[in-house]
Enzyme design. Sequence first.
Site, PDB file in Angstrom:
ATOM      1  N   SER A  42      17.226  56.696 -30.232  1.00 23.24           N
ATOM      2  CA  SER A  42      16.161  55.861 -30.803  1.00 23.24           C
ATOM      3  C   SER A  42      16.639  55.081 -32.022  1.00 23.24           C
ATOM      4  O   SER A  42      15.874  54.365 -32.644  1.00 23.24           O
ATOM      5  CB  SER A  42      14.951  56.724 -31.171  1.00 23.24           C
ATOM      6  OG  SER A  42      15.348  57.790 -32.008  1.00 23.24           O
ATOM      7  N   ASN A 129      11.254  67.074 -36.464  1.00 21.68           N
ATOM      8  CA  ASN A 129       9.839  66.938 -36.071  1.00 21.68           C
ATOM      9  C   ASN A 129       8.945  66.645 -37.273  1.00 21.68           C
ATOM     10  O   ASN A 129       8.010  65.851 -37.178  1.00 21.68           O
ATOM     11  CB  ASN A 129       9.349  68.208 -35.370  1.00 21.68           C
ATOM     12  CG  ASN A 129      10.102  68.459 -34.081  1.00 21.68           C
ATOM     13  OD1 ASN A 129      10.947  67.658 -33.694  1.00 21.68           O
ATOM     14  ND2 ASN A 129       9.811  69.566 -33.421  1.00 21.68           N
ATOM     15  N   THR A 174     -24.088  28.409 -28.589  1.00 23.59           N
ATOM     16  CA  THR A 174     -24.235  29.677 -27.875  1.00 23.59           C
ATOM     17  C   THR A 174     -23.909  29.341 -26.427  1.00 23.59           C
ATOM     18  O   THR A 174     -24.224  28.242 -25.953  1.00 23.59           O
ATOM     19  CB  THR A 174     -25.657  30.278 -27.976  1.00 23.59           C
ATOM     20  OG1 THR A 174     -26.562  29.429 -27.284  1.00 23.59           O
ATOM     21  CG2 THR A 174     -26.118  30.443 -29.415  1.00 23.59           C
ATOM     22  N   HIS A 175     -23.263  30.267 -25.749  1.00 19.51           N
ATOM     23  CA  HIS A 175     -22.801  30.041 -24.364  1.00 19.51           C
ATOM     24  C   HIS A 175     -21.951  28.773 -24.248  1.00 19.51           C
ATOM     25  O   HIS A 175     -22.003  28.084 -23.226  1.00 19.51           O
ATOM     26  CB  HIS A 175     -23.978  29.936 -23.380  1.00 19.51           C
ATOM     27  CG  HIS A 175     -24.998  31.018 -23.541  1.00 19.51           C
ATOM     28  ND1 HIS A 175     -24.990  32.169 -22.793  1.00 19.51           N
ATOM     29  CD2 HIS A 175     -26.051  31.123 -24.393  1.00 19.51           C
ATOM     30  CE1 HIS A 175     -25.997  32.941 -23.166  1.00 19.51           C
ATOM     31  NE2 HIS A 175     -26.663  32.337 -24.136  1.00 19.51           N
ATOM     32  N   SER A 305       5.286  17.937 -25.990  1.00 18.76           N
ATOM     33  CA  SER A 305       5.632  18.254 -24.612  1.00 18.76           C
ATOM     34  C   SER A 305       6.956  17.582 -24.276  1.00 18.76           C
ATOM     35  O   SER A 305       7.240  16.476 -24.734  1.00 18.76           O
ATOM     36  CB  SER A 305       4.528  17.737 -23.688  1.00 18.76           C
ATOM     37  OG  SER A 305       5.045  17.485 -22.401  1.00 18.76           O
ATOM     38  N   LYS A 311       1.555  14.274 -26.065  1.00 19.26           N
ATOM     39  CA  LYS A 311       0.952  15.575 -26.359  1.00 19.26           C
ATOM     40  C   LYS A 311       1.246  16.110 -27.754  1.00 19.26           C
ATOM     41  O   LYS A 311       2.335  15.953 -28.281  1.00 19.26           O
ATOM     42  CB  LYS A 311       1.427  16.623 -25.335  1.00 19.26           C
ATOM     43  CG  LYS A 311       0.981  16.404 -23.921  1.00 19.26           C
ATOM     44  CD  LYS A 311      -0.528  16.409 -23.744  1.00 19.26           C
ATOM     45  CE  LYS A 311      -1.142  17.775 -23.916  1.00 19.26           C
ATOM     46  NZ  LYS A 311      -0.715  18.715 -22.875  1.00 19.26           N
ATOM     47  N   ASN A 313       0.388  19.877 -29.026  1.00 19.07           N
ATOM     48  CA  ASN A 313      -0.234  21.110 -28.523  1.00 19.07           C
ATOM     49  C   ASN A 313      -0.434  22.164 -29.624  1.00 19.07           C
ATOM     50  O   ASN A 313       0.397  22.288 -30.509  1.00 19.07           O
ATOM     51  CB  ASN A 313       0.628  21.704 -27.404  1.00 19.07           C
ATOM     52  CG  ASN A 313       0.738  20.753 -26.226  1.00 19.07           C
ATOM     53  OD1 ASN A 313      -0.202  20.025 -25.919  1.00 19.07           O
ATOM     54  ND2 ASN A 313       1.889  20.727 -25.586  1.00 19.07           N
ATOM     55  N   GLU A 318      -2.293  29.259 -29.760  1.00 18.46           N
ATOM     56  CA  GLU A 318      -2.170  29.866 -28.426  1.00 18.46           C
ATOM     57  C   GLU A 318      -1.355  31.151 -28.483  1.00 18.46           C
ATOM     58  O   GLU A 318      -1.669  32.130 -27.806  1.00 18.46           O
ATOM     59  CB  GLU A 318      -1.531  28.867 -27.452  1.00 18.46           C
ATOM     60  CG  GLU A 318      -2.490  27.742 -27.097  1.00 18.46           C
ATOM     61  CD  GLU A 318      -1.818  26.607 -26.337  1.00 18.46           C
ATOM     62  OE1 GLU A 318      -2.415  26.116 -25.384  1.00 18.46           O
ATOM     63  OE2 GLU A 318      -0.701  26.210 -26.702  1.00 18.46           O
ATOM     64  N   TYR A 345       5.162  69.576 -30.768  1.00 12.53           N
ATOM     65  CA  TYR A 345       5.967  68.358 -30.610  1.00 12.53           C
ATOM     66  C   TYR A 345       6.541  68.257 -29.200  1.00 12.53           C
ATOM     67  O   TYR A 345       6.974  69.248 -28.612  1.00 12.53           O
ATOM     68  CB  TYR A 345       7.128  68.322 -31.624  1.00 12.53           C
ATOM     69  CG  TYR A 345       8.029  67.114 -31.415  1.00 12.53           C
ATOM     70  CD1 TYR A 345       7.696  65.879 -31.952  1.00 12.53           C
ATOM     71  CD2 TYR A 345       9.168  67.197 -30.611  1.00 12.53           C
ATOM     72  CE1 TYR A 345       8.487  64.755 -31.727  1.00 12.53           C
ATOM     73  CE2 TYR A 345       9.968  66.082 -30.380  1.00 12.53           C
ATOM     74  CZ  TYR A 345       9.611  64.866 -30.939  1.00 12.53           C
ATOM     75  OH  TYR A 345      10.387  63.748 -30.708  1.00 12.53           O
ATOM     76  N   GLN A 350       8.449  60.281 -29.280  1.00 10.37           N
ATOM     77  CA  GLN A 350       9.420  59.302 -29.776  1.00 10.37           C
ATOM     78  C   GLN A 350       8.979  57.880 -29.412  1.00 10.37           C
ATOM     79  O   GLN A 350       9.313  56.921 -30.082  1.00 10.37           O
ATOM     80  CB  GLN A 350      10.793  59.595 -29.167  1.00 10.37           C
ATOM     81  CG  GLN A 350      11.863  58.622 -29.578  1.00 10.37           C
ATOM     82  CD  GLN A 350      13.254  59.143 -29.264  1.00 10.37           C
ATOM     83  OE1 GLN A 350      13.675  60.143 -29.816  1.00 10.37           O
ATOM     84  NE2 GLN A 350      13.954  58.490 -28.361  1.00 10.37           N
TER      85      GLN A 350
HETATM   86  N1  ARG Z   1      13.687  60.782 -32.526  1.00 12.27           N
HETATM   87  C1  ARG Z   1      12.732  61.811 -32.492  1.00 12.27           C
HETATM   88  C2  ARG Z   1      11.318  61.210 -32.469  1.00 12.27           C
HETATM   89  O1  ARG Z   1      11.165  60.138 -32.888  1.00 12.27           O
HETATM   90  C3  ARG Z   1      12.850  62.688 -33.693  1.00 12.27           C
HETATM   91  C4  ARG Z   1      12.372  64.053 -33.459  1.00 12.27           C
HETATM   92  C5  ARG Z   1      13.330  64.764 -32.569  1.00 12.27           C
HETATM   93  N2  ARG Z   1      12.922  66.082 -32.336  1.00 12.27           N
HETATM   94  C6  ARG Z   1      13.361  66.782 -31.302  1.00 12.27           C
HETATM   95  N3  ARG Z   1      12.873  67.942 -31.168  1.00 12.27           N
HETATM   96  N4  ARG Z   1      14.185  66.276 -30.432  1.00 12.27           N
HETATM   97  O2  ARG Z   1      10.374  61.812 -32.037  1.00 12.27           O
END
Ligand code: ARG
Length: 467
Positions: A42, A129, A174-175, A305, A311, A313, A318, A345, A350
């Site tokens: 991550s 955790n 309205t509408h 455009s 154009k 835009n 948007e 957990y 994650q």
């Molecule tokens: N990258 C993990 C998360 O965001 C961190 C916690 C990891 N804990 C574990 N028991 N693998 O949740």
Amino acid sequence: MGLLKSGQCPLKDKKGKAMAEKLWGGRFAKKLDEEFYRFQQSIHYDYKLAEFDIYHSMIHISALVLTGVLTIQEANALEMDLQQILKEIKEKKFKYDPQSEDIHTEIQNRLEKKHKTAARKLHSFRSRNDQVVFDEKYYCIVNCLEIEHLLTKVLVAIFDLAKKYKDDFFIGYTHTRRAQVIKFANYILSYGRMFQRDLRRLETFSKTQEICLGAGAVAGSFIKREHYNKAIAQFIKKYGKDFPFKIALTQNSLDNVSSRDFIIELLSALAILQMHLSRLAEDFILYSGQEYNFLQLPEEFCTGSSHMPHKKNPDFLELVRGYTGPIYGNLISLLTTMKGLPMAYNRDMQLDKEPLFSSIEIVKQELRLLAKFLAGVSLKKETIEEVLTDETIYATELAEYLVSKGVTFKQAHEIIGKMVRYSEENKIKLKDMVDQILKQFSPKLQQKEIQKIFTPFFAVKTKRSVR
Ligand code: ARG
């Protein structure tokens, strides 16, 4: 091929050497699948939590000194290294090792490079955790405060528009059909009211969060409550001015490591805010188009455009409207991830980060741009004046005039409805109907008397409930 030493990551550098260390591995006999390793990483998004992870470590270091695990010298050395990383983050020079599993591992590895023994003690009595939830809550509060500030700027831009056009009329729909005459300020300040409520929701969030320590992986930590409290107090004393919120000891370790409703709460507030932003965008897209032609948009926020030379835009608007998809999606994504997760957990959690970061980043950008955009919007008074000559938008006022003459509203509604139909069928304006004609609808109607009703001033003046 030999087995990796425990703690090594399966990714290799160019020379075939295993790279970043992991925070676990001793009980594994088999090499981790390389593709799976990447799958579960991550670091490529949670690096955004680096600053907050450092604060967690700082408090934890003090607690470990009080517990007798770290010496003062070791603590000072680690803290200096953390300060160095913090400096890199603040100067936007922080670089993470893309081989690291996550940001917690990354920072741990950085510390181990210089102060191996001390750093290896750092993870005593804590778990990723509880680290991750501490970091995320911190991230949420800091960013929520920033969004509150940006939203205030949007509100100022809205108030400025209301002030600039305080005497101008507008059409209330309205509408999507012309309904009644209103003041432009009344219209634009409706968004002011919505954004004020959004602001209140965000403030409620940022003011009521408690960032907790001591949950451990699930069961709590060996560190005594008084040592944690002292460590928190020391941290606040040292860095307190930067932290306008409460850091406290966990009330329930399972709840602490396994709840993400604080993120869902913030994502909900952002989703509601986004819904308001999207409505404003939709209005402005319509009102600035040729069909309505009430508003002039700042050219700096429009695009052309590639094919049609004429154009201009409203792409900014948007995109604001379009971002409602991801912003709602992020909320639903996390609600779904959390649904049915067993205590406590689970790694599913994650996946809370990308939706959170995405919504925060989108909303911040939208608000920053919207404040500038609104400052460049102007009212096209000529077209509005033209619409104000459409008599039908005074039909309600005409009915109410009859009420003031003693006719019941139900009857008055019927009478004016018939007059409008007559006017359409006979191509005669309501204003031009002579007493002879008016008499057929109601003896209370006289041409000379009702002329004043067909003016925006009259229509607005009779609305005594609004300013
Ligand atoms: N990258 C993990 C998360 O965001 C961190 C916690 C990891 N804990 C574990 N028991 N693998 O949740």
